[in-house]
Design an enzyme around this catalytic site. Sequence first.
Site, mmCIF file in Angstrom:
data_model
loop_
_atom_site.group_PDB
_atom_site.id
_atom_site.type_symbol
_atom_site.label_atom_id
_atom_site.label_comp_id
_atom_site.label_asym_id
_atom_site.label_seq_id
_atom_site.Cartn_x
_atom_site.Cartn_y
_atom_site.Cartn_z
ATOM 1 N N SER A 25 0.811 -1.225 0.000
ATOM 2 C CA SER A 25 0.000 0.000 0.000
ATOM 3 C C SER A 25 0.850 1.283 0.000
ATOM 4 O O SER A 25 0.479 2.253 -0.676
ATOM 5 C CB SER A 25 -0.963 0.005 1.192
ATOM 6 O OG SER A 25 -1.972 -0.946 0.973
ATOM 7 N N THR A 70 -5.902 -2.736 7.881
ATOM 8 C CA THR A 70 -5.819 -4.099 7.347
ATOM 9 C C THR A 70 -5.914 -5.114 8.474
ATOM 10 O O THR A 70 -6.194 -4.775 9.632
ATOM 11 C CB THR A 70 -4.546 -4.265 6.479
ATOM 12 O OG1 THR A 70 -4.605 -5.531 5.823
ATOM 13 C CG2 THR A 70 -3.256 -4.174 7.288
ATOM 14 N N LYS A 74 -9.950 -4.865 10.743
ATOM 15 C CA LYS A 74 -11.023 -4.287 9.917
ATOM 16 C C LYS A 74 -12.378 -4.252 10.644
ATOM 17 O O LYS A 74 -13.231 -3.440 10.317
ATOM 18 C CB LYS A 74 -11.157 -5.064 8.604
ATOM 19 C CG LYS A 74 -10.001 -4.848 7.634
ATOM 20 C CD LYS A 74 -10.257 -5.557 6.309
ATOM 21 C CE LYS A 74 -9.070 -5.448 5.370
ATOM 22 N NZ LYS A 74 -9.299 -6.087 4.078
ATOM 23 N N ASN A 95 -12.045 -0.740 5.885
ATOM 24 C CA ASN A 95 -10.615 -0.735 5.548
ATOM 25 C C ASN A 95 -10.108 0.664 5.201
ATOM 26 O O ASN A 95 -8.933 0.837 4.890
ATOM 27 C CB ASN A 95 -10.318 -1.702 4.385
ATOM 28 C CG ASN A 95 -10.792 -1.156 3.061
ATOM 29 O OD1 ASN A 95 -11.766 -0.408 3.003
ATOM 30 N ND2 ASN A 95 -10.099 -1.492 1.998
ATOM 31 N N ASP A 110 -12.875 -2.487 -0.279
ATOM 32 C CA ASP A 110 -12.610 -3.802 -0.891
ATOM 33 C C ASP A 110 -13.734 -4.157 -1.858
ATOM 34 O O ASP A 110 -13.494 -4.704 -2.939
ATOM 35 C CB ASP A 110 -12.524 -4.898 0.183
ATOM 36 C CG ASP A 110 -11.192 -4.874 0.928
ATOM 37 O OD1 ASP A 110 -10.191 -4.408 0.348
ATOM 38 O OD2 ASP A 110 -11.161 -5.312 2.097
ATOM 39 N N GLY A 136 -14.939 -16.274 4.900
ATOM 40 C CA GLY A 136 -14.242 -15.487 5.922
ATOM 41 C C GLY A 136 -14.494 -14.002 5.725
ATOM 42 O O GLY A 136 -15.485 -13.599 5.095
ATOM 43 N N GLY A 137 -13.578 -13.184 6.230
ATOM 44 C CA GLY A 137 -13.755 -11.733 6.211
ATOM 45 C C GLY A 137 -14.010 -11.169 4.830
ATOM 46 O O GLY A 137 -15.005 -10.472 4.603
ATOM 47 N N GLY A 269 -5.802 -11.397 -7.564
ATOM 48 C CA GLY A 269 -6.392 -10.316 -6.774
ATOM 49 C C GLY A 269 -5.610 -9.010 -6.761
ATOM 50 O O GLY A 269 -5.945 -8.104 -5.993
HETATM 51 P P1 NAP Z 1 -10.209 -15.222 6.808
HETATM 52 O O1 NAP Z 1 -11.263 -14.353 7.375
HETATM 53 O O2 NAP Z 1 -9.177 -15.794 7.707
HETATM 54 O O3 NAP Z 1 -10.970 -16.451 6.055
HETATM 55 C C1 NAP Z 1 -10.226 -17.539 5.573
HETATM 56 C C2 NAP Z 1 -11.075 -18.409 4.658
HETATM 57 O O4 NAP Z 1 -10.231 -19.466 4.179
HETATM 58 C C3 NAP Z 1 -12.257 -19.093 5.346
HETATM 59 O O5 NAP Z 1 -13.278 -19.313 4.412
HETATM 60 C C4 NAP Z 1 -11.635 -20.424 5.797
HETATM 61 O O6 NAP Z 1 -12.562 -21.483 5.957
HETATM 62 C C5 NAP Z 1 -10.740 -20.727 4.607
HETATM 63 N N1 NAP Z 1 -9.641 -21.600 4.997
HETATM 64 C C6 NAP Z 1 -8.533 -21.267 5.691
HETATM 65 N N2 NAP Z 1 -7.745 -22.355 5.863
HETATM 66 C C7 NAP Z 1 -8.396 -23.389 5.255
HETATM 67 C C8 NAP Z 1 -8.076 -24.772 5.068
HETATM 68 N N3 NAP Z 1 -6.947 -25.306 5.550
HETATM 69 N N4 NAP Z 1 -8.951 -25.550 4.382
HETATM 70 C C9 NAP Z 1 -10.096 -25.015 3.881
HETATM 71 N N5 NAP Z 1 -10.439 -23.721 4.007
HETATM 72 C C10 NAP Z 1 -9.602 -22.910 4.693
HETATM 73 O O7 NAP Z 1 -9.406 -14.498 5.648
HETATM 74 P P2 NAP Z 1 -9.908 -13.294 4.696
HETATM 75 O O8 NAP Z 1 -9.605 -12.005 5.347
HETATM 76 O O9 NAP Z 1 -11.299 -13.568 4.282
HETATM 77 O O10 NAP Z 1 -8.901 -13.415 3.470
HETATM 78 C C11 NAP Z 1 -8.942 -14.517 2.567
HETATM 79 C C12 NAP Z 1 -7.957 -14.299 1.432
HETATM 80 O O11 NAP Z 1 -8.338 -13.168 0.661
HETATM 81 C C13 NAP Z 1 -6.529 -14.027 1.896
HETATM 82 O O12 NAP Z 1 -5.662 -14.847 1.153
HETATM 83 C C14 NAP Z 1 -6.265 -12.590 1.556
HETATM 84 O O13 NAP Z 1 -4.928 -12.345 1.160
HETATM 85 C C15 NAP Z 1 -7.204 -12.364 0.379
HETATM 86 N N6 NAP Z 1 -7.615 -10.941 0.295
HETATM 87 C C16 NAP Z 1 -7.279 -10.248 -0.835
HETATM 88 C C17 NAP Z 1 -7.620 -8.900 -0.950
HETATM 89 C C18 NAP Z 1 -7.235 -8.138 -2.187
HETATM 90 O O14 NAP Z 1 -7.307 -6.898 -2.181
HETATM 91 N N7 NAP Z 1 -6.861 -8.798 -3.260
HETATM 92 C C19 NAP Z 1 -8.319 -8.269 0.094
HETATM 93 C C20 NAP Z 1 -8.646 -9.005 1.220
HETATM 94 C C21 NAP Z 1 -8.287 -10.352 1.313
HETATM 95 P P3 NAP Z 1 -13.291 -21.717 7.393
HETATM 96 O O15 NAP Z 1 -14.389 -20.699 7.487
HETATM 97 O O16 NAP Z 1 -13.791 -23.112 7.322
HETATM 98 O O17 NAP Z 1 -12.240 -21.526 8.455
#
Ligand code: NAP
Length: 307
Positions: A25, A70, A74, A95, A110, A136-137, A269
């Site tokens: 960022s 971040t 958030k 965010n 986002d 997730g988030g 992404g």
């Molecule tokens: P989060 O809240 O921790 O959610 C994680 C997600 O992944 C949940 O659905 C979780 O499932 C699943 N997961 C994690 N470990 C797993 C495993 N071993 N097997 C199966 N499912 C698994 O994370 P988040 O904030 O939503 O972020 C998710 C991704 O999006 C990250 O990689 C992040 O870098 C990316 N992201 C990108 C941007 C962008 O601007 N491009 C912005 C935000 C986030 P459960 O619910 O079953 O635990």
Amino acid sequence: MSGIVIDGKTGLLGLLGNPVEHSVSPVLHAALAMKNHDNYAYLAFRVEKEQLKAAVEGAYALGAKGLNVTVPYKKDVMNYLCEIDKKAEIIGAVNTLVRTEHGYKGYNTDMPGLYRAMCYDGVSLEGKNVVVIGAGGVANAVMGMLFEENVKKILILNRTKEKAKQLAEHFLAAYPGGERTVTAASYEEDYLAVMDEMSQDTDGTGHMAQGWLAIQATSLGMSPKTDEAAIENDAFYDRISCGYDLIFNPYETKFMKLVKEHGGISYNGLRMLLFQGIYAYELWNDISIPDEWAADVLQQMKKALGI
Ligand code: NAP
């Protein structure tokens, strides 16, 4: 790129999170400030959980015009704002903080960032069935976009089915009316049958012609565990015409490779990250950033990430 000159009039922008050292960022916002001839310094601040309130109040006291927030703050940061944008409230995450007379107002960029990235990539949501992988988030921002854009058929797949179910129920309650089918399933269930059932045309002419758009919103496949994907089932990818992974490191994830191997087109992404930043910068300065700048800023982000 000539460097930023700090002087007595330099304005403060920044990022609150933990960790923040890896964040791109600062590069993104320095590039935007340079392009728009603005005098800002954007700094990444690593903040401990118990210091979050003090950090927000301190930044306000120091005159910071805007902040990004971040992981992992958030949600927590919403406790320390004077106002929260309606869409951010539905998504349940902020965010971007915009300075007002009484404190910071919170936004979620986002969601529109993802939408603008998809438009930039030429990915249309119109008439699409969408499968969201993850609950997730960030899946909340994805769902916000799908509801805002009036997508009619959504399937959420997640390891923990209960979370997928809650996500579906939350958005159906937040956007009452509208003829939508939103279904939740775990990877253990027969989600292919659910997809095929959802793909039936309402006029009885058979399967949808376009195939599914899949948005990958889990953390699986992120560096260093690049050989993972939440779903590896070939029959699933046979049904996907376009895959949008929210992960950008690695540049091509296993999910993206699987989509391509089955004849689909896939994206990462990085443009979402770019456009959430552009939206934040627009909010802080009440301006519109031309899309032509996006490509240049993206190049600088890629250089910083070594890709
Ligand atoms: P989060 O809240 O921790 O959610 C994680 C997600 O992944 C949940 O659905 C979780 O499932 C699943 N997961 C994690 N470990 C797993 C495993 N071993 N097997 C199966 N499912 C698994 O994370 P988040 O904030 O939503 O972020 C998710 C991704 O999006 C990250 O990689 C992040 O870098 C990316 N992201 C990108 C941007 C962008 O601007 N491009 C912005 C935000 C986030 P459960 O619910 O079953 O635990």
